[in-house]
Enzyme design. Structure first.
Site, short mmCIF file in Angstrom:
data_model
loop_
_atom_site.label_atom_id
_atom_site.label_comp_id
_atom_site.label_asym_id
_atom_site.label_seq_id
_atom_site.Cartn_x
_atom_site.Cartn_y
_atom_site.Cartn_z
N HIS A 243 0.95 -1.30 -0.13
CA HIS A 243 0.10 -0.15 0.06
C HIS A 243 0.72 1.14 0.09
O HIS A 243 1.99 1.16 0.29
CB HIS A 243 -0.93 0.21 1.26
CG HIS A 243 -0.16 0.14 2.52
ND1 HIS A 243 0.58 -0.94 3.08
CD2 HIS A 243 0.22 0.99 3.52
CE1 HIS A 243 1.25 -0.69 4.10
NE2 HIS A 243 0.98 0.47 4.40
N HIS B 24 4.84 -0.29 0.00
CA HIS B 24 5.46 -1.14 0.72
C HIS B 24 4.35 -1.97 1.54
O HIS B 24 3.11 -1.66 1.39
CB HIS B 24 6.22 -0.37 1.90
CG HIS B 24 5.39 0.55 2.44
ND1 HIS B 24 4.91 1.86 2.19
CD2 HIS B 24 4.56 0.49 4.08
CE1 HIS B 24 4.12 2.48 2.94
NE2 HIS B 24 4.22 1.44 4.07
N ASP C 72 1.04 5.28 1.96
CA ASP C 72 0.41 5.64 2.97
C ASP C 72 -0.27 7.22 2.45
O ASP C 72 0.23 7.77 1.53
CB ASP C 72 1.58 6.07 4.03
CG ASP C 72 2.15 4.65 4.73
OD1 ASP C 72 1.30 3.74 4.53
OD2 ASP C 72 3.33 4.73 5.01
N ARG D 248 4.12 -8.69 17.51
CA ARG D 248 4.89 -7.24 17.00
C ARG D 248 4.13 -6.14 17.30
O ARG D 248 3.07 -6.12 16.80
CB ARG D 248 5.34 -7.81 15.65
CG ARG D 248 6.17 -6.39 14.99
CD ARG D 248 6.63 -6.85 13.67
NE ARG D 248 7.43 -5.65 13.22
CZ ARG D 248 7.36 -5.14 12.00
NH1 ARG D 248 6.34 -5.65 11.20
NH2 ARG D 248 7.98 -4.00 11.51
#
Ligand SMILES: *[C@@H]1O[C@H](CO)[C@@H](O)[C@H](O)[C@H]1NC(C)=O
Ligand SMILES: *[C@@H]1O[C@H](CO)[C@@H](O)[C@H](O)[C@H]1NC(C)=O
Ligand SMILES: *[C@@H]1O[C@H](CO)[C@@H](O)[C@H](O)[C@H]1NC(C)=O
Ligand SMILES: *[C@@H]1O[C@H](CO)[C@@H](O)[C@H](O)[C@H]1NC(C)=O
Ligand SMILES: *[C@@H]1O[C@H](CO)[C@@H](O)[C@H](O)[C@H]1NC(C)=O
Ligand SMILES: *[C@@H]1O[C@H](CO)[C@@H](O)[C@H](O)[C@H]1NC(C)=O
Ligand SMILES: *[C@@H]1O[C@H](CO)[C@@H](O)[C@H](O)[C@H]1NC(C)=O
Ligand SMILES: *[C@@H]1O[C@H](CO)[C@@H](O)[C@H](O)[C@H]1NC(C)=O
Length: 731
Positions: free
Chosen positions: A660, A712, A662, A722
């Protein structure tokens, strides 16, 4: 010849001292500085070995006894033609000039007996009209009571002292006054007052005067950029102003040489076989930010483990349970004992007072961050009864001492306050009030300060009570004295001097205001109130090296990687989010954002949801903007960001994020935990460059452009959980 030549006259100072108070020591220091010939307590002359020591001597010496001792001394000295005698009380006097000057002025005055004068009449106001009027200057004979003590000069040969006759318990003040007021005696004795303060300066009422005259008065003592000047030969005041002056006069401090005597009485700790035994009293009277850091600093002071008394409020219960083992020996006074702050402080001080092996009592409030590990040793080395290290609120004029007191006993700013706080004047300063952190000698606690209950006095807060008690040790005794007026001046003011040292940097004061304790990790919110401590706790140790040593990496084109958070910052942020607990679940429908629809949803919690938005944006401006400017030169970000959130990746829920862009000019992405220990897998891949970063480092952030070039994806987390913190900056 004796009247025309100064060279043949000698000045002898006679004084009575029953106890070696701090004030007396200061008097002797100034006398020695000018090489005065001082005869002390008349024991080698008039006193004939009379004992002045022991017990409550102060109360038992009548003023008349002093006059008698003086008479005896003078009879012995009467045949010394050229002698001029100066009698003074030594507890609250400083010499500001040498004997030559006093002799010269004595000569100029052309009288045989000169008394100090002052503007207030005491003890008997009704005598006022009997005083000869004066055209200018001070009219009344110096009255030892409220302000200063007798100070007078005369030549014994020419003064008919034989007729001075009074009883030991008579009031010497009144005696001299009557002598002066009797016109016949005045003439016979050739007596006068130092109306214009040529010789004797009584500071008590004179402070304002000095200020007003500052431009015209010739100055001997100059400081404060020459702003304030004094014109003194021999000065008096029983009160604080003399303590202030004593920091400078005679030649105690000036801009050229700094402090002349600050370290004269130092003890050398390296020569001691064993370090003095210190009891630490710790007072936590309100919720205090950075408490773990406070204890850490206390425990890492360069000093063998001390025993401690810790008085604390409820809110640290959890913390205390976790950390109590760090102390070797301690006593904890919790809220369950229902002590007032004053009582708790009395109790701490008593623990040292009652234990003869306690050499020092070190009192510390929880808002004191001692950054200098040598503090305790340095204070001990100064060898004072009460001394505190200067600590200040970072970047503010707020500190742990007052340079002066207002008339009603509260804060007043002294002329030197700002310079001391900013360490433009460095030294060891005699001051009227201090709080938060100070060291008291055990011997002083068992002597001068042996009365207990110093921290409770009228309605004063405990620190003010303690300081007032230390300053004015005689005040208690006045209460039970049969005749306060006549006895007041006979008792030495035993006031213990309180010092603050700014010879080194010692640390700072935390702000406890606006400490909201409704969060899980409250210190995270302290970025505004205590920015220095916040930075120390939460910003990575090597962050500043980004700018000094280019301490950063570029693992993929235009993806910059740099340290920003400490482990603590990461852990606390994660804890805060887990404590809040409402993870979004990674659904497309999202009421938190405008439009209510997220095309690439993550399992997250927004900073806004935990009330951390304002603080986070401030963090972006303070710590991220400078990095942006460094790596994308010419791009000034205002650190504007709508989307600030913590993402959680876990195989059970959401483990990865598809490729995607940002909605940001640039994005930061901070790893909040450790690969391999906390999770497996994870990382980030930038498609255009076929470049992956598979080993994120806890506390390090990526910074990369949000659109166009930097498509990314979040690589799958295969085990564990995480966490990352994300901001879409300048959308
Ligand atoms: C009194 O004088 C004697 C002898 O000069 C001295 O040893 C003693 O310390 C003096 N007392 C005080 C309290 O200063
Ligand atoms: C005091 O004595 C001196 C001489 O010793 C004399 O000149 C002066 O006038 C006298 N003053 C008074 C007030 O008597
Ligand atoms: C100040 O000192 C000068 C010189 O010693 C003297 O002439 C003057 O009268 C003094 N002023 C005051 C207010 O003491
Ligand atoms: C604590 O002290 C206050 C006043 O000293 C008193 O009113 C209160 O009842 C006390 N509380 C307990 C639990 O003893
Ligand atoms: C303290 O924080 C809580 C939670 O964010 C908030 O609701 C409350 O208004 C804050 N209190 C103050 C005095 O700011
Ligand atoms: C900071 O950098 C130094 C080397 O430059 C390193 O030894 C140290 O571990 C780093 N500190 C942290 C907290 O990573
Ligand atoms: C991407 O890089 C990997 C090795 O890092 C390589 O095996 C792969 O062929 C590359 N793919 C492309 C499209 O270049
Ligand atoms: C997953 O993590 C747990 C503990 O975090 C560990 O016990 C386990 O071996 C891990 N599994 C794999 C496949 O690495």
């Amino acid at each position: 010849y004796k009247s025309c030549s100064l060279f043949f006259r000698k000045l002898l100072v006679l004084t009575v001292a029953t106890e070696e108070t701090d004030g007396f020591r200061r008097f002797m220091q100034s006398a020695n500085y000018f090489n005065y010939n001082v005869k002390l307590n008349c024991s080698s002359g008039a006193g004939n070995g009379e004992s002045w020591k022991g017990g409550d001597v102060g109360r038992s010496i009548g003023g008349g006894q002093k006059v008698r001792l003086l008479k005896e001394a003078m009879e012995e000295l009467a045949d010394q033609e050229d002698l001029v005698i100066l009698t003074v009380d030594s507890y609250d006097l400083i010499f500001a000039g040498g004997p030559e000057e006093i002799l010269k002025k004595f000569q100029q005055a052309n009288h045989k007996v000169i008394f100090a004068a002052e503007g207030l009449i005491w003890p008997d106001k009704r005598l006022a009209e009997k005083y000869p009027s004066v055209r200018s200057g001070k009219r009344y004979l110096n009255s030892g009571g409220k302000t200063c003590k007798f100070c007078w000069l005369f030549s014994p040969k020419e003064s008919n002292v034989a007729q001075w006759d009074l009883h030991d318990n008579d009031d010497d003040q009144l005696f001299y006054t009557k002598m002066y007021l009797d016109p016949l005696q005045r003439l016979n004795l050739n007596m006068t007052l130092d109306h214009k303060c040529q010789i004797f300066q009584n500071l008590n009422g004179a402070v304002g005067e000095n200020r007003r005259k500052k431009k015209t008065t010739k100055s001997r003592v100059k400081f404060g950029a020459g702003l304030q000047t004094f014109n003194l030969s021999c000065c008096f005041s029983s009160q604080m102003y003399l303590n202030y002056l004593g920091n400078y006069v005679p030649d105690a401090w000036n801009y050229e040489h700094g402090c002349a005597h600050c370290n004269d009485d130092n003890v050398d700790l390296t020569e001691m076989r064993e370090l003095p035994n210190v009891l630490v009293g710790v007072f936590i009277e309100q919720p205090t930010p950075f408490l773990p850091e406070f204890f850490h600093r206390l425990l890492t002071l360069d000093y063998p483990r001390t025993s401690s008394e810790v008085y604390h409020e409820k809110h640290i219960q959890r913390f205390w349970e976790d950390n109590r083992n760090a102390f070797s020996s301690f006593k904890v006074v919790g809220p369950e004992e229902n002590l007032s702050q004053g009582e708790a402080r009395n109790m701490g001080m008593d623990l040292c007072r009652q234990d003869s092996s306690c050499d020092y009592y070190f009192s510390m409030d929880s808002d004191v961050m001692l950054t200098n590990r040598q503090t305790l040793k340095m204070l001990i080395e100064q060898n004072r009864k009460i001394i505190g290290p200067l600590v200040t609120r970072q970047g503010k004029l707020w500190s742990n001492f007052w340079g002066a007191l207002s008339l009603d006993g509260y804060y007043a700013r002294s002329e030197d306050y700002v310079d001391i706080v900013q360490r433009k004047r460095v030294g060891v300063w005699n001051i009227p009030f201090m709080a938060h952190v100070y060291l008291v000698q055990g011997t002083a606690l068992r002597n001068e300060l042996k009365e207990r209950n110093h921290f409770v006095l009228e309605k004063l807060d405990p620190d003010m009570a303690f300081c007032r008690n230390a300053r004015e040790l005689t005040s208690h005794r006045e209460k039970d004295s049969p005749s306060p007026e006549s006895f007041h001046m006979l008792r030495p003011p035993k006031g213990v001097f309180m010092y603050i040292t700014n010879q080194h940097e010692f640390g700072r004061l935390i702000s406890t205001a606006n400490y909201n304790i409704s969060h899980y990790n409250n210190d995270l919110w302290q970025i505004f109130e205590n920015p220095v401590d916040w930075k120390e706790k939460y910003i990575h140790q090597n962050y500043t090296q980004i700018f000094t040593h280019n301490y950063m990496e570029e693992p993929c084109p235009d993806v910059f990687w740099f340290p920003v958070f400490t482990e603590t910052a990461c852990d606390e942020l994660v804890q805060e989010m887990e404590h809040f607990g409402s993870w979004s679940g990674g659904r497309h429908e999202d009421k938190r954002i405008s439009g209510g629809y997220e095309t690439v949803p993550t399992d997250d919690i927004h900073m806004k949801q935990i009330g951390f938005e304002k603080e986070w944006l401030h963090f972006l401006r303070e710590f991220i903007s400078p990095v942006t400017l460094k790596v994308f030169s010419g791009y000034y970000t205002k650190g504007y960001a709508v989307m600030n959130f913590v993402v959680k990746y876990t195989p059970d829920r959401q483990s990865y994020l598809r490729p995607h862009h940002d909605s940001s000019t640039f994005t930061i992405n901070v790893a909040l935990n450790h690969k391999d220990t906390d999770f497996q897998g994870g990382g980030c891949r930038f498609h255009r460059y076929n470049c992956s970063i598979e080993s994120p480092r806890k506390g390090w952030s990526f910074m990369h452009p949000g659109r166009l070039t930097h498509l990314h994806e979040g690589l799958p987390t295969t085990n564990g959980t995480r966490y990352i913190a994300i901001s879409f900056i300048d959308p």
